[in-house]
Design a protein around this motif. Sequence first.
Motif, mmCIF file in Angstrom:
data_model
loop_
_atom_site.group_PDB
_atom_site.id
_atom_site.type_symbol
_atom_site.label_atom_id
_atom_site.label_comp_id
_atom_site.label_asym_id
_atom_site.label_seq_id
_atom_site.Cartn_x
_atom_site.Cartn_y
_atom_site.Cartn_z
ATOM 1 N N GLU A 117 0.827 -1.210 0.000
ATOM 2 C CA GLU A 117 0.000 0.000 0.000
ATOM 3 C C GLU A 117 0.865 1.265 0.000
ATOM 4 O OE1 GLU A 117 -2.538 -0.801 3.334
ATOM 5 O OE2 GLU A 117 -3.880 -2.064 2.119
ATOM 6 N N MET A 120 2.114 1.675 -3.497
ATOM 7 C CA MET A 120 1.021 2.177 -4.333
ATOM 8 C C MET A 120 0.856 3.683 -4.153
ATOM 9 S SD MET A 120 -1.803 -0.863 -3.998
ATOM 10 C CE MET A 120 -2.859 -0.360 -5.368
ATOM 11 N N ARG A 171 -0.453 -1.862 -11.161
ATOM 12 C CA ARG A 171 -1.086 -3.140 -11.537
ATOM 13 C C ARG A 171 -0.449 -4.303 -10.771
ATOM 14 N NH1 ARG A 171 -1.858 -0.659 -16.504
ATOM 15 N NH2 ARG A 171 0.159 -1.225 -17.352
ATOM 16 N N GLU A 174 -1.563 -4.274 -7.146
ATOM 17 C CA GLU A 174 -2.929 -4.806 -7.020
ATOM 18 C C GLU A 174 -2.924 -6.326 -7.083
ATOM 19 O OE1 GLU A 174 -4.836 -2.678 -10.192
ATOM 20 O OE2 GLU A 174 -4.946 -0.818 -9.007
#
Length: 187
Positions: A117, A120, A171, A174
Amino acid sequence: MSLKYAVLAALLEGEASGYELSKVFDVSLANFWAATPQQLYRELERLARDGLVSARVVQQERRPNKRMFTLTETGREELRAFAVEPVRRPAAMRDELLIKIQAMDESDPAATRALIEERMSWAQGKLARYQRVKDRMLDGRTEDEYLRETDRVGPYLTLHGGIAYEREVLRWCERVLAVVERRAPLG
């Protein structure tokens, strides 16, 4: 490749101080060639000593004087020669996060989730910065108009490389989160 060529390429945009170059590196070059401000200043001194850039001092009131650097013709020739040399070897990825993911089976899934996270968040921040740079470059024009009118397409294309890279990082993150979620009950 040395930092030398990254600095010479950055100076294709025009005269810049060391501080301004460090900002260029932060925004447009950091995705594929990182350098600290101290490294940049040392490299600028070497390039000036070697005649690849010229430097001039700008007097400032209430601030220290600053040095402005410009690419010399010798520097342009060196950069042209470098630009057509074959790439010695493909880039190697060195990313501490990948080592941590390689070892994730030994750690707490919540810790892995937090690491992903965080990555990201960094990627989203970079994408937002890249989009601002792209908007400034286009300045209300379409991409086709920009590419037809601009003198240099290299900065635009490398910007798109950074955008593609950060989108792929998102991507991949995820995908990692999805796998961690599916495996969490097994742990």
